[in-house]
Design an enzyme around this catalytic site. Sequence first.
Site, short mmCIF file in Angstrom:
data_model
loop_
_atom_site.label_atom_id
_atom_site.label_comp_id
_atom_site.label_asym_id
_atom_site.label_seq_id
_atom_site.Cartn_x
_atom_site.Cartn_y
_atom_site.Cartn_z
N ILE A 1 0.82 -1.21 0.00
CA ILE A 1 0.00 0.00 0.00
C ILE A 1 0.85 1.26 0.00
O ILE A 1 0.48 2.30 -0.55
CB ILE A 1 -0.95 -0.03 1.22
CG1 ILE A 1 -1.91 -1.22 1.10
CG2 ILE A 1 -1.74 1.27 1.34
CD1 ILE A 1 -2.72 -1.48 2.34
N ASP A 2 2.02 1.20 0.58
CA ASP A 2 2.94 2.35 0.67
C ASP A 2 3.70 2.48 -0.64
O ASP A 2 4.49 1.61 -1.01
CB ASP A 2 3.90 2.13 1.84
CG ASP A 2 4.83 3.31 2.06
OD1 ASP A 2 4.84 4.24 1.24
OD2 ASP A 2 5.58 3.27 3.06
#
EC number: 6.3.5.13
Length: 442
Positions: free
Chosen positions: A349-350
């Site tokens: 997600i990052d």
Amino acid sequence: MVGKSTYFVLTKVFHRGGTSLPGTLAMKIDPNVLQTMANQYNVILVTGTNGKTLTTTLITRVLREKYTDVITNHSGSNMLQGITGTMLSAKVKDRTQKPLLVLEVDEANVEEVSRQLKPKAFVLTNIFRDQLDRYGEIYTTYEKILRGIRLVPEATLFVNADSPIFMRGDLPNPRVNFGFNHVPAKGDERAPHNTDGILSPTDNSILSYHFRTFANQGDYFSKTDDFKRPTLDYAVTKLNQLTPKFSNFDLDGETYQIEIGGMYNIYNALAAYTVGRTLGVSKTQIHHAFESNEQIFGRQEQIQVKDKAVTIVLIKNPVGANQVLEMMKTDPDPKSVMVLLNANYADGIDTSWIWDAEFEDLKDMNVQALATGGERYKDVYVRLKMSGFGDHPFYPSMKQVVGAIEKMPTKNVYVMATYTAMLQLREQLAQRGYLKNHQMGE
């Protein structure tokens, strides 16, 4: 067993490949279903942040040169449910001996898979900073792997000894070390300042290198004590020719070739060679296994799109992206580049990792056209703009991406894509008829 019944229904009735769903159903009924099947196989577990899929595929090809039954999770479904489904669907030819089960395993699943399957061997590829939201920093990731290895102290470790992090842990397991010995020792080289994993496991001092291959990998040593890279059992002894389409190199003085580019993929081949030689596969048989030109799903896969030769390359962290860029440098011809960024669970997600990838190198690669896309197209658009490309086309929709590829000005097109973006692109290519007999990953 419900898992086997589900697998039959999915594959025979609905004509869909299925490993995750049958595995999920079987695990709901019996959480220890893997343990129940464990004694039917001799398990080799492949893990690490980069290279698991190709390493697993090459090990499987090599071992099939000698052994009748070598089963693997070829779909790349490397978590518990997918591994369970692989075992449920396995077809064994020779019932007089245990088949070999070569499994790609997600780092976070190593402990539970090890608890239930009791592997005979682990293959450790590398550990680079990857998906911080799932794994944390590299030492946290390694600890997840160590928890699994500690459950089977008798299992053999096939270790990329060029990666210093694997010297941590004080494990009692027998080890087979592989790495690169392709250049003479040059003395005292330091890794770039932002490189992870360059601390000595003995006193956490910064390591020096006689030479580096890339990132934190190479022939390392400590200046503060006697710690150094261990003696290699199997080694790359020469790099002969590297191109985007093949890599030619020497292993222990004999020349081999794999039909895929990039130094990082030579490490994968070396791991397969190491496992094969240890398990009695001859050099002639390994040559034959390496000569297969079957493409690996989403890994430098080349697809013809109208008059374009489109090479799809998976990227997911800074080291992997940088090595893809190094591979692309070996292609002097004019090229177009599409960078696709998603940030789903399977991607990580990052997305901050894109700022540590050296996209600036694209400026020196005869790039005639560049574009960005994917669900996080805004992030990667800004990153590429800041790397010196200025304003450039961007495509939020994957349908738009395929259309843009069709119109790019060069015959060679490279698509650098995160995992789910790669799946979405392949789905669109299949719908337009560019992929034949296409198999989507799970």
